[in-house]
Design an enzyme around this catalytic site. Structure first.
Site, PDB file in Angstrom:
ATOM      1  N   TYR A 111       2.784  24.679 -27.402  1.00 47.63           N
ATOM      2  CA  TYR A 111       3.306  24.788 -28.609  1.00 47.63           C
ATOM      3  C   TYR A 111       4.008  25.953 -29.093  1.00 47.63           C
ATOM      4  O   TYR A 111       3.809  27.098 -28.420  1.00 47.63           O
ATOM      5  CB  TYR A 111       2.174  24.494 -29.483  1.00 47.63           C
ATOM      6  CG  TYR A 111       1.188  25.527 -29.811  1.00 47.63           C
ATOM      7  CD1 TYR A 111       1.239  26.268 -30.760  1.00 47.63           C
ATOM      8  CD2 TYR A 111       0.108  25.697 -29.038  1.00 47.63           C
ATOM      9  CE1 TYR A 111       0.613  27.581 -30.978  1.00 47.63           C
ATOM     10  CE2 TYR A 111      -0.812  26.543 -29.465  1.00 47.63           C
ATOM     11  CZ  TYR A 111      -0.595  27.533 -30.107  1.00 47.63           C
ATOM     12  OH  TYR A 111      -1.271  28.504 -30.450  1.00 47.63           O
ATOM     13  N   HIS A 170      -9.178  27.377 -25.458  1.00 47.13           N
ATOM     14  CA  HIS A 170      -9.820  28.709 -25.950  1.00 47.13           C
ATOM     15  C   HIS A 170     -11.269  28.665 -25.689  1.00 47.13           C
ATOM     16  O   HIS A 170     -12.023  27.351 -25.860  1.00 47.13           O
ATOM     17  CB  HIS A 170      -9.656  28.954 -27.513  1.00 47.13           C
ATOM     18  CG  HIS A 170      -8.390  29.065 -28.085  1.00 47.13           C
ATOM     19  ND1 HIS A 170      -7.817  30.533 -28.117  1.00 47.13           N
ATOM     20  CD2 HIS A 170      -7.280  28.538 -28.315  1.00 47.13           C
ATOM     21  CE1 HIS A 170      -6.614  30.316 -28.544  1.00 47.13           C
ATOM     22  NE2 HIS A 170      -6.210  29.083 -28.655  1.00 47.13           N
ATOM     23  N   ARG A 196       3.684  28.789 -26.045  1.00 48.17           N
ATOM     24  CA  ARG A 196       2.240  29.108 -25.598  1.00 48.17           C
ATOM     25  C   ARG A 196       2.149  28.090 -24.272  1.00 48.17           C
ATOM     26  O   ARG A 196       2.328  26.787 -24.636  1.00 48.17           O
ATOM     27  CB  ARG A 196       0.989  28.945 -26.564  1.00 48.17           C
ATOM     28  CG  ARG A 196       0.797  29.890 -27.549  1.00 48.17           C
ATOM     29  CD  ARG A 196       0.670  31.311 -27.277  1.00 48.17           C
ATOM     30  NE  ARG A 196      -0.062  31.616 -25.659  1.00 48.17           N
ATOM     31  CZ  ARG A 196      -1.409  31.491 -25.762  1.00 48.17           C
ATOM     32  NH1 ARG A 196      -1.972  31.415 -26.907  1.00 48.17           N
ATOM     33  NH2 ARG A 196      -1.844  32.043 -24.579  1.00 48.17           N
ATOM     34  N   HIS A 256      -3.412  25.570 -23.152  1.00 46.32           N
ATOM     35  CA  HIS A 256      -4.490  26.277 -22.862  1.00 46.32           C
ATOM     36  C   HIS A 256      -5.821  25.837 -23.770  1.00 46.32           C
ATOM     37  O   HIS A 256      -5.403  25.374 -24.766  1.00 46.32           O
ATOM     38  CB  HIS A 256      -4.375  27.800 -23.468  1.00 46.32           C
ATOM     39  CG  HIS A 256      -3.961  28.036 -24.735  1.00 46.32           C
ATOM     40  ND1 HIS A 256      -2.681  27.729 -25.443  1.00 46.32           N
ATOM     41  CD2 HIS A 256      -4.618  28.223 -25.990  1.00 46.32           C
ATOM     42  CE1 HIS A 256      -2.416  27.876 -26.507  1.00 46.32           C
ATOM     43  NE2 HIS A 256      -3.851  28.378 -27.077  1.00 46.32           N
ATOM     44  N   TYR A 275      -2.618  21.728 -33.670  1.00 50.92           N
ATOM     45  CA  TYR A 275      -3.970  21.882 -33.998  1.00 50.92           C
ATOM     46  C   TYR A 275      -4.332  21.121 -35.288  1.00 50.92           C
ATOM     47  O   TYR A 275      -3.705  21.033 -36.098  1.00 50.92           O
ATOM     48  CB  TYR A 275      -4.084  23.372 -34.241  1.00 50.92           C
ATOM     49  CG  TYR A 275      -4.348  24.165 -32.897  1.00 50.92           C
ATOM     50  CD1 TYR A 275      -5.237  24.396 -32.213  1.00 50.92           C
ATOM     51  CD2 TYR A 275      -3.100  24.924 -32.483  1.00 50.92           C
ATOM     52  CE1 TYR A 275      -5.684  25.056 -30.999  1.00 50.92           C
ATOM     53  CE2 TYR A 275      -3.224  25.654 -31.290  1.00 50.92           C
ATOM     54  CZ  TYR A 275      -4.403  25.984 -30.531  1.00 50.92           C
ATOM     55  OH  TYR A 275      -4.308  26.610 -29.590  1.00 50.92           O
TER      56      TYR A 275
END
Lengths: 206, 242
Positions: free
Chosen positions: B147, B162, B157, B160, B108
């Site tokens: 990640y 959000h 995770r 995905h 991120y």
């Protein structure tokens, strides 16, 4: 066999996660991408009424401030009118009634500048006391939490507010009342949110 | 014709509970007292509105909205598209949809993310758009990578994106996550599994959409989002002004 009802199910909620800022407040994540971020100006320059600041922290079940929270506020203008086509009345040019703030990564403090909302008509002709609707998301919160901020200098209106009065434990009502102070000539309401445990803030299923 | 009224009650057994012990952060961030149920008033039925003055056309294109001139992010080029509907199956027009995600390596762009996979200099990782009059929206981006996160020590995770949606009333406000069809990490993710019902989880898994894929260019996934429906007020005392 009974007839089938053709309703869809709501998409289930998931946590906003620790990096919610990337999407909803990228400047805080550490990069500049949009011409303008949304939610930083609730009332706008033309709003009538008393200018106030609302601030606080969000505290977890261990008593520690939560430092990755995002909060959204939704409120009426000083005349009790929402900036929405289905609510009767007009709001001032530039009045949005909606704000979005995040907690400081170091201290957990959040705050927004706005005007004090007026009373809004509730259900069945019962007037609601002035309040700001608050929605809270963060890592560890699976479905956004709804609460309301009321004001401690509205004693009479609060006493007859239809929402405060459905909370049967009178002691819990106090968790929704922000405390008015003055700082350098500015009106500041303090509203700390306690997620869990003793003096837990009242959250609503709206 | 009757006036649109309050929203259908949220099915709290379909949504994840506040306390879900295997998603460890929820343990100290879940209220212990029950929620207090409110019937909708104007405060819940109204909500913020957004327009084209608020956002720019490039905001829904994550392949170009943070890339240097002539460059683009590394990763699988994808289109994510779908409709925002309510529980009555009606489109939700002109509503704001915001997305954020990691880059192709699962990193991120956030000062708090210290995962060793590198930042992509041409990828920011956020986008936003308004649905059109039919409730339709689309984004272009790269497929995010899985990640690791510090929950159980070997938790990862699934890929995905959000997603944040407003609807027309504050009671419809929703944040969720979109997953990708066939990802084997979905089944073992403690955040996915906060949702008790498999059918509800299925509603968050976007299907590969070959019909929307642009040949030799970009593959597509379809993700429809359902917000709470509204009922007509019928025999009730109507809200003041409605």
């Amino acid at each position: 066999m009974t007839q089938k009802l053709d309703y869809l199910k709501e998409s289930p909620s998931q946590t906003a996660g620790p990096y919610v800022h990337i999407g909803l407040a990228p400047g805080a994540a550490g990069f500049d991408i949009y011409r303008q971020e949304l939610g930083w100006d609730i009332a706008g320059p033309n709003a009538k009424g008393e200018r106030i600041r609302v601030e606080g922290i969000v505290i977890d079940g261990t008593g520690s401030p939560i430092k990755d929270v995002l909060l959204e506020a939704w409120q009426a203008n000083s005349e009790g009118v929402y900036a929405h086509p289905e609510h009767p009345g007009e709001v001032e040019e530039g009045f949005r009634g909606w704000g979005r703030v995040i907690t400081d990564f170091a201290t957990g403090e959040w705050g927004f500048d706005t005007v004090k909302p007026g009373a809004v008509m509730g259900r069945n002709g019962h007037m609601m006391a002035p309040h700001i609707n608050l929605w809270i998301v963060a890592r560890g919160i699976n479905v956004g939490l709804n609460t309301r901020i009321y004001f401690d200098d509205e004693t009479e209106a609060n006493a007859s507010d239809p929402v405060l009065n459905i909370i049967e434990w009178e002691r819990r009502r106090a968790t929704l009342i922000a405390k008015r102070t003055e700082r350098d000539g500015e009106i500041v309401y303090r509203f700390d949110v306690k997620m869990q445990g003793e003096d837990e803030t009242v959250f609503f299923d709206i | 014709m009757s006036t649109p009224g309050e929203f259908y009650q949220r099915d709290r057994l379909w949504h994840p509970p506040a306390f879900a012990k295997d998603y460890k952060t929820s343990v100290t961030r879940s209220p212990q007292y029950a929620l207090i149920s409110l019937q909708n008033s104007a405060s819940e039925i109204t909500g913020p509105t957004f327009g084209h003055r608020d956002i720019d056309p490039i905001d829904n294109d994550l392949i170009s909205n943070y890339a240097k001139a002539g460059e683009s992010p590394i990763g699988e080029r994808i289109i994510v598209h779908g409709r925002v509907l309510d529980e009555n199956g009606r489109p939700v027009p002109n509503t704001l949809v915001e997305v954020w995600q990691a880059n192709a390596g699962g990193r991120y762009r956030h000062k708090k993310d210290t995962y060793l996979a590198p930042i992509d200099p041409n990828f920011g990782g956020c986008g936003r758009t308004l649905t059109d009059e039919n409730g339709y929206y689309y984004f272009r981006t790269v497929k995010p990578g899985a990640y690791p996160w510090r929950n159980w020590v070997n938790d990862w995770r699934p890929a995905h994106i959000h997603v944040s949606v407003f609807g027309s009333g504050f009671a419809q406000r929703l944040i969720t996550q979109m997953y990708f069809e066939g990802d084997p990490l979905i089944d073992t993710c403690p955040i996915v599994n906060t949702i008790p019902d498999k059918a509800a989880i299925g509603q968050l898994i976007a299907a590969l959409d070959r019909n929307a894929t642009i040949p030799l260019d970009t593959i597509a996934y379809k993700f429809d989002i359902v917000l709470r429906g509204r009922r007509s007020t019928l025999f009730e005392n109507r809200l003041e002004g409605n």
